[in-house]
Scaffold this active site. Structure first.
Site, short mmCIF file in Angstrom:
data_model
loop_
_atom_site.label_atom_id
_atom_site.label_comp_id
_atom_site.label_asym_id
_atom_site.label_seq_id
_atom_site.Cartn_x
_atom_site.Cartn_y
_atom_site.Cartn_z
N GLY A 112 0.81 -1.22 0.00
CA GLY A 112 0.00 0.00 0.00
C GLY A 112 0.84 1.28 0.00
O GLY A 112 0.38 2.33 -0.43
N GLU A 115 1.75 1.75 -3.52
CA GLU A 115 0.49 2.09 -4.19
C GLU A 115 0.12 3.55 -3.93
O GLU A 115 -0.39 4.24 -4.81
CB GLU A 115 -0.62 1.13 -3.73
C1 LIG Z 1 -3.90 -3.57 -0.12
C2 LIG Z 1 -2.54 -3.47 0.41
C3 LIG Z 1 -1.96 -4.57 0.99
C4 LIG Z 1 -0.64 -4.44 1.62
O1 LIG Z 1 0.00 -3.40 1.60
S1 LIG Z 1 -0.05 -5.82 2.39
C5 LIG Z 1 1.42 -5.29 3.21
C6 LIG Z 1 2.60 -5.20 2.27
N1 LIG Z 1 3.80 -4.88 3.01
C7 LIG Z 1 4.62 -5.81 3.51
O2 LIG Z 1 4.40 -7.00 3.35
C8 LIG Z 1 5.83 -5.32 4.25
C9 LIG Z 1 5.78 -5.77 5.68
N2 LIG Z 1 6.95 -5.32 6.41
C10 LIG Z 1 8.14 -5.92 6.29
O3 LIG Z 1 8.35 -6.84 5.53
C11 LIG Z 1 9.25 -5.40 7.18
O4 LIG Z 1 8.70 -4.66 8.21
C12 LIG Z 1 10.30 -4.51 6.44
C13 LIG Z 1 11.09 -5.38 5.43
C14 LIG Z 1 9.64 -3.35 5.71
C15 LIG Z 1 11.29 -3.93 7.50
O5 LIG Z 1 11.81 -4.96 8.28
P1 LIG Z 1 12.54 -4.60 9.66
O6 LIG Z 1 13.55 -3.55 9.42
O7 LIG Z 1 13.02 -5.91 10.24
O8 LIG Z 1 11.41 -3.97 10.58
P2 LIG Z 1 10.23 -4.74 11.36
O9 LIG Z 1 10.71 -5.12 12.72
O10 LIG Z 1 9.67 -5.82 10.50
O11 LIG Z 1 9.11 -3.57 11.45
C16 LIG Z 1 9.07 -2.65 12.52
C17 LIG Z 1 7.65 -2.69 13.09
O12 LIG Z 1 6.74 -2.30 12.05
C18 LIG Z 1 5.76 -3.32 11.89
N3 LIG Z 1 5.34 -3.37 10.48
C19 LIG Z 1 6.12 -3.24 9.39
N4 LIG Z 1 5.37 -3.32 8.29
C20 LIG Z 1 4.09 -3.50 8.69
C21 LIG Z 1 2.86 -3.66 8.02
N5 LIG Z 1 2.76 -3.60 6.68
N6 LIG Z 1 1.75 -3.83 8.76
C22 LIG Z 1 1.80 -3.86 10.11
N7 LIG Z 1 2.96 -3.72 10.81
C23 LIG Z 1 4.07 -3.54 10.10
C24 LIG Z 1 6.45 -4.59 12.32
O13 LIG Z 1 5.50 -5.58 12.64
C25 LIG Z 1 7.23 -4.09 13.51
O14 LIG Z 1 6.33 -3.92 14.58
P3 LIG Z 1 6.74 -4.47 16.08
O15 LIG Z 1 8.00 -3.74 16.42
O16 LIG Z 1 5.57 -4.09 16.95
O17 LIG Z 1 6.97 -5.93 15.96
#
Ligand SMILES: C/C=C/C(=O)SCCNC(=O)CCNC(=O)[C@H](O)C(C)(C)COP(=O)(O)OP(=O)(O)OC[C@H]1O[C@@H](n2cnc3c(N)ncnc32)[C@H](O)[C@@H]1OP(=O)(O)O
Length: 258
Positions: A112, A115
């Protein structure tokens, strides 16, 4: 206006909207989408605002996607509703706004997040930005217009590769693909966006609004594509892969798709 998830600043006739959930990498939950809609609506009505810049809070992310925790237990119907409502409230709304919107992509722009950047009228990235549509790794597809706007911007083959591999591209590749117009250092990102916005403010806002309509009209011959996306996105929510993909993310483990 008072917001909990975004910040809005004005500098003369340029407004900056900052998505402000750095602890969640600025993931778009329902409230944030509503607040963004309300802010864009108010700024568009404000005759003193000629350009809007949208960016993410912190050094790490523009927006890391829709908030996975919020939709991981959704049904097919709820999934379709999430996609339809999001497209209408924010993504189509921004694309069709009469006021130009520049995305300042300052880190991860995923799902998103990419997007949203693609719904803006153009994009500038910092050299640490990473962009991708990783939804199929969660057992779902892009649902906020990504299956339509990414091919428009980078071509069908590159879009298919990005969507199917769920991989991220760096800022230089995004520049080569035409997904962003410039790549600069993080320190230069907002100054460049403000400079470009300043050039825009020298021109007729009325003419620019007409230009936005005309440019968008050229891409709207197949509005059915967005409907298809909503339907397919919703259907993903009825699959075991979606349950496994989102559960694995929330449990911080690799998904094991059967
Ligand atoms: C219609 C639309 C649909 C969509 O958009 S579906 C979602 C698509 N996006 C993803 O799949 C990306 C999800 N996020 C990740 O893969 C990772 O993050 C990153 C690679 C961007 C970064 O990784 P790192 O540096 O290890 O950080 P971290 O510990 O994973 O993230 C910090 C905090 O942010 C939360 N978070 C990150 N992305 C999302 C998300 N998309 N939705 C909800 N939470 C998210 C995590 O969980 C965590 O949180 P806490 O510290 O509480 O564990």
């Amino acid at each position: 206006m008072k917001f909990d998830n975004i910040l809005v600043n004005h500098q003369e006739d340029i407004a900056t909207v900052t998505i402000n959930r750095p602890n969640k990498l600025n993931a778009l939950n329902r409230d944030t989408i509503q607040e963004l809609h309300d802010a864009f609506k108010a700024l568009n009505k404000d005759k003193n605002v000629k350009v809007i810049i949208v960016t993410g809070s912190g050094e790490k992310a523009f927006v890391a996607g829709a908030d996975i925790a919020e939709f991981s237990d959704f049904s097919e119907k709820e999934g379709a509703k999430l996609s339809a409502k999001g497209q209408k409230l924010l993504f189509d709304y921004v694309e069709n706004l009469a006021t130009p919107v520049i995305a300042a992509v300052n880190g991860f722009a995923l799902g998103g997040g990419l997007e949203l950047a693609m719904a803006c009228h153009f994009r500038v990235a910092s050299d640490n930005a990473k962009m991708g549509l990783p939804e199929v790794s969660l057992g779902v597809i892009p649902g906020y217009g990504g299956t339509q706007r990414l091919p428009q911007l980078v071509g069908k083959g590159r879009a298919n590769e990005m969507i199917m591999t769920a991989g991220m591209i760096d800022a230089q590749k995004a520049l080569a693909y035409g997904l962003v117009n410039y790549v600069v250092t993080p320190e230069e990102l907002l100054p460049l966006c403000n400079k470009l916005a300043g050039k825009i403010t020298n021109n007729s806002s009325v003419a620019i609004a007409y230009a936005i309509k005309a440019v968008n009209a050229g891409f709207s011959t197949d509005t059915d594509g967005f409907e298809k996306e909503i339907k397919a996105f919703g259907e993903c929510f009825g699959t075991d892969d979606f349950k496994e993909g989102t559960t694995a993310f929330l449990e911080k483990r690799k998904a094991n798709f059967e």
